[in-house]
Design a protein around this motif. Structure first.
Motif, short mmCIF file in Angstrom:
data_model
loop_
_atom_site.label_atom_id
_atom_site.label_comp_id
_atom_site.label_asym_id
_atom_site.label_seq_id
_atom_site.Cartn_x
_atom_site.Cartn_y
_atom_site.Cartn_z
N ASN A 636 22.96 -55.82 24.16
CA ASN A 636 23.83 -54.63 23.45
C ASN A 636 24.96 -54.34 24.07
O ASN A 636 24.99 -53.59 25.07
N LYS A 637 25.96 -54.43 23.46
CA LYS A 637 27.48 -54.21 24.11
C LYS A 637 27.93 -52.65 23.76
O LYS A 637 29.14 -52.66 24.07
N SER A 638 27.16 -51.98 23.14
CA SER A 638 28.03 -50.59 22.63
C SER A 638 27.68 -49.71 23.70
O SER A 638 26.60 -49.89 24.46
N CYS A 639 28.35 -48.75 23.69
CA CYS A 639 28.21 -47.51 24.68
C CYS A 639 28.84 -46.25 24.07
O CYS A 639 29.14 -46.31 22.85
N ASP A 640 28.48 -45.24 24.83
CA ASP A 640 28.82 -44.00 24.32
C ASP A 640 30.36 -43.79 23.95
O ASP A 640 31.11 -44.40 25.24
N ILE A 641 30.97 -43.58 23.11
CA ILE A 641 32.44 -43.42 22.74
C ILE A 641 33.36 -42.76 23.62
O ILE A 641 34.49 -42.75 23.73
N ILE A 642 32.46 -41.63 24.06
CA ILE A 642 33.24 -40.51 25.14
C ILE A 642 33.03 -41.16 26.57
O ILE A 642 34.00 -41.45 27.37
N THR A 643 31.85 -41.38 27.04
CA THR A 643 31.66 -41.39 28.53
C THR A 643 31.69 -42.89 28.72
O THR A 643 32.04 -43.39 29.98
N GLY A 644 31.34 -43.66 27.76
CA GLY A 644 31.29 -45.25 28.03
C GLY A 644 30.04 -45.62 28.75
O GLY A 644 29.84 -46.97 29.14
N LYS A 645 29.04 -44.96 28.90
CA LYS A 645 27.61 -45.45 29.41
C LYS A 645 26.99 -46.30 28.11
O LYS A 645 26.91 -45.85 27.31
N CYS A 646 26.62 -47.35 28.66
CA CYS A 646 25.97 -48.28 27.79
C CYS A 646 24.59 -48.02 27.10
O CYS A 646 23.97 -47.39 27.92
N ASN A 647 24.40 -48.42 26.14
CA ASN A 647 23.00 -48.40 25.29
C ASN A 647 22.15 -49.29 25.73
O ASN A 647 22.14 -50.43 25.32
N CYS A 648 21.10 -48.87 26.90
CA CYS A 648 20.50 -49.88 27.43
C CYS A 648 19.17 -50.32 26.75
O CYS A 648 18.66 -49.48 25.87
#
Length: 682
Positions: A636-648
């Protein structure tokens, strides 16, 4: 001059000269090897002081006609016998003085003459030329190899019966072995002066018997000129002592010449021999052990050395190849050149090989193996690592891939191929020295690779993906595509389609819809297309255009045909009734202009949307510089659009999902696959 016959000729084979037996005769002249050699005599006139004497020729003269002479030490030296002149001579002391000397040890022994020939010869003739005196009644000749131990081997007597009566030996004209002797009579009347006494050995065939280095001549019973009162006439004179001989040159070619520097006679060797006496084989002719009288046989070294030696063990084991192509003899080639080695220089050194078609006698037959150190394995023949197929005319080996190897082919690790062992096998990559198998197996996800083959980049291991498939291992669909699975009946490809939906509610600008799919999805985006774009209602358009531009099965992101572009343009214009403003977002786009058909603005890096108003999935931090990549480690390459923390995923953690959670292991930065570990009670 004596004739001798032998067998020898020379042929050339592979640039090596070889002797073959073919009869021929040559003339060999026996040399006077006594010339100018060291000679001594017991005793010489003057050795006991000045001495008065008369010449023998004056014995019949009257007393008044005779001329009395006096000799002093050095007047008639023994060296006069070997000076090459008949005008000079050696003269002994008078008989009374000789008999008075106890050193002679025999009352009948008058004189001892010894000569050192400096080296061993084959004696042919011994000639004693008397001067102004008569010959002795008896002569014995002895020889020695060291000048101390003497053995008599030839006698002369006045009458034949004296051989036995005087010397205790039988009358004999021919020796039977090396220790035998000959005894014969002079065969002529005694002359008053200038008589020649000849010992002729030239017809004897026994070479050992004829060998001699030191000679001793003993004169017995001097003739009593004028009786007891004639002492002044009683002495010996010898003008010439000649020893004709041939050099001991291996009994092949016994010609020799005198070296003016060393003053020794040197053989002109035949039969592939060398040395002062041809006592050894030439350096490259030791296929058989040296044997006197036999030609030396050339070694087979294929022109890669000029030196060989005989080895009895090699001969007994039949390991040495001779020039005729047979394993006979014990020649071992020494100091093989041109990167060759072996008993016959027949093979190449370690890490060298002889290419196919190159002969063993080629001037430079061996080339370096040039194996790649990362992929090499042990040569099962030489037991060397990094060696290659040598081509020593033995059967070529089969390699680990069951292929016939060729000269110069290296021996590869299990998963390595190539002549130099520098390539991974198909389906393998990352050739390294540390890997005992050479390469790693590719980890491609087979439903996502071309032709379903587990083939990847030989350096990086990256797999060759089908269209619409992405990922290092081809294990995920590209953006806007889905359904990559083994069981997909349509080629295991990823697909993209518009899902049916129904409107649930409208609240202001927000619409709530229901999708017709019962599959759990990760949604990149939702595009709502008016019905008219699907059915063509209200637009005069051909049926072919509807089929070609069906938005439910075609991607509008691909290059469209003119027909399809015209259809979309017309439908949009009909739907909206007029052209639409670009509305490019000034934060995410490079300019306020857009393309005429579709209205797409030119977005900054990591930005998407028609108006460039949002981050592309997998990017965050929407600013005037564009968006930053999430750099998530998992699938899953997506992350929080504000902080950049990845969706594990459920089994990973960390800002980038870069590690396993507790009780899970086998994290791979490449494939991001996790394996659950079940802990059992111990």
């Amino acid at each position: 001059m004596w004739n001798w016959c032998h067998s020898a000729t020379i042929i050339k084979v592979f640039s090596i000269f070889v002797s073959i037996s073919i009869p021929f005769c040559a003339a060999v002249e026996a040399l006077n090897v006594a010339l100018l050699r060291n000679v001594t005599a017991k005793y010489t006139c003057g050795d006991f002081g000045d001495e008065i004497y008369y010449n023998h020729t004056e014995a019949l003269w009257s007393a008044s006609e005779r001329v009395q002479k006096t000799c002093s030490a050095g007047d008639y030296p023994a060296s006069n016998m070997v000076d090459g002149s008949v005008e000079t001579y050696w003269q002994s002391a008078s008989r009374s003085l000789l008999y008075a000397d106890p050193l002679l040890g025999d009352e009948n022994l008058d004189t001892i003459i010894e000569i050192d020939l400096l080296q061993e010869f084959l004696l042919e003739k011994l000639i004693i030329t008397m001067a102004d005196s008569k010959r002795p009644n008896h002569i014995s000749v002895s020889k020695s190899v060291n000048g101390r131990d003497w053995a008599a081997f030839a006698y002369k007597v006045s009458i034949e019966t004296e051989c036995l009566a005087y010397f205790g030996v039988k009358l004999s004209s021919l020796p039977t072995d090396g220790d035998d002797y000959v005894c014969s009579s002079y065969g002529q009347s005694m002359a008053n002066r200038n008589e020649q006494v000849v010992f002729d050995f030239s017809h004897f065939s026994e070479p050992v018997w004829k060998r001699g280095k030191f000679l001793r001549l003993q004169f017995y019973e001097m003739h009593l000129t004028l009786g007891i009162s004639g002492n002044k006439f009683q002495h010996y004179t010898v003008s010439e002592l000649k020893v004709f001989a041939r050099c001991t040159c291996n009994d092949l070619n016994n010609q020799c010449v005198r070296n003016n520097i060393t003053d020794r006679y040197e053989c002109i060797c035949g039969g592939n021999t060398e040395g002062d006496f041809c006592e050894r084989c030439l350096p490259l002719h030791n296929q058989q052990p040296y044997e006197a009288g036999q030609h030396c046989e050339a070694c087979q070294c294929y022109g890669h050395t000029d030196l060989c030696t005989y080895n009895e063990t090699v001969a007994n084991l039949g390991l040495s190849l001779n020039m005729a192509g047979s394993y006979s003899g014990g020649g071992v080639c020494i100091n093989c050149l041109h990167e060759t080695s072996g008993i016959n220089c027949e093979t190449c050194e370690e890490y060298y090989y002889r290419p196919a078609g190159v002969a063993q006698n080629d001037s430079h037959p061996c080339l370096p193996c040039d194996c790649a150190v990362e992929g090499i394995a042990m040569n099962p023949v030489s037991k060397q690592i990094g060696d290659c197929v040598v081509n020593n005319d033995s059967p070529l080996p089969i390699n680990h891939l069951n292929r016939l190897m060729q000269p110069g082919d290296c021996f590869c690790k299990q998963y390595v191929d190539g002549r130099r062992c520098d390539q991974c096998l198909p389906s393998y990559y990352n050739l390294t020295v540390e890997n005992p198998h050479g390469c790693q197996e590719c980890q491609c996800y087979l439903p996502g690779v071309e032709n379903g083959d587990n083939i990847c980049d030989s350096q990086t291991g990256e797999c060759r993906c089908k269209s619409r498939v992405a990922g290092f291992l081809c294990d995920e669909c590209t953006h806007t595509y889905y359904n990559l699975q083994q069981s997909n009946p349509q080629g295991n490809w990823c697909y993209s389609r518009l899902l049916d939906w129904s409107l649930l509610a409208v609240s202001g600008d927000v619409m709530f819809i229901s999708l017709s799919s019962n599959t759990t999805l990760l949604i990149d985006s939702v595009v709502m297309v008016p019905q008219e774009f699907i059915t063509g209602d209200g637009v005069d358009v051909s049926p072919s255009a509807l089929s070609e531009c069906d938005l439910s099965t075609r991607s509008t992101a691909k290059v469209l045909s003119n027909t399809c572009e015209d259809y979309i343009f017309s439908t949009s214009l009909s739907y909206y009734g007029e052209g639409r403003p670009c509305d490019c977002n000034i934060t995410g786009s490079f300019s306020a202009t857009c393309v005429q058909r579709g209205g797409a603005c030119e977005c900054k890096p990591g930005v998407t949307g028609r108006t460039c108003d949002m981050c592309t999935p997998g990017f965050f931090n929407y600013t005037s510089n564009g968006c930053q990549p999430c750099n998530c480690a998992g699938i899953n390459k997506s992350c929080d659009i504000i902080t950049g923390k990845c969706n594990c995923s459920p089994t990973t953690e960390g800002f980038y999902c870069e590690r396993c959670i507790k009780d899970f292991w086998s994290w791979s930065l490449v494939v991001a696959r996790l394996v659950n570990v079940t802990l059992k009670d111990q």
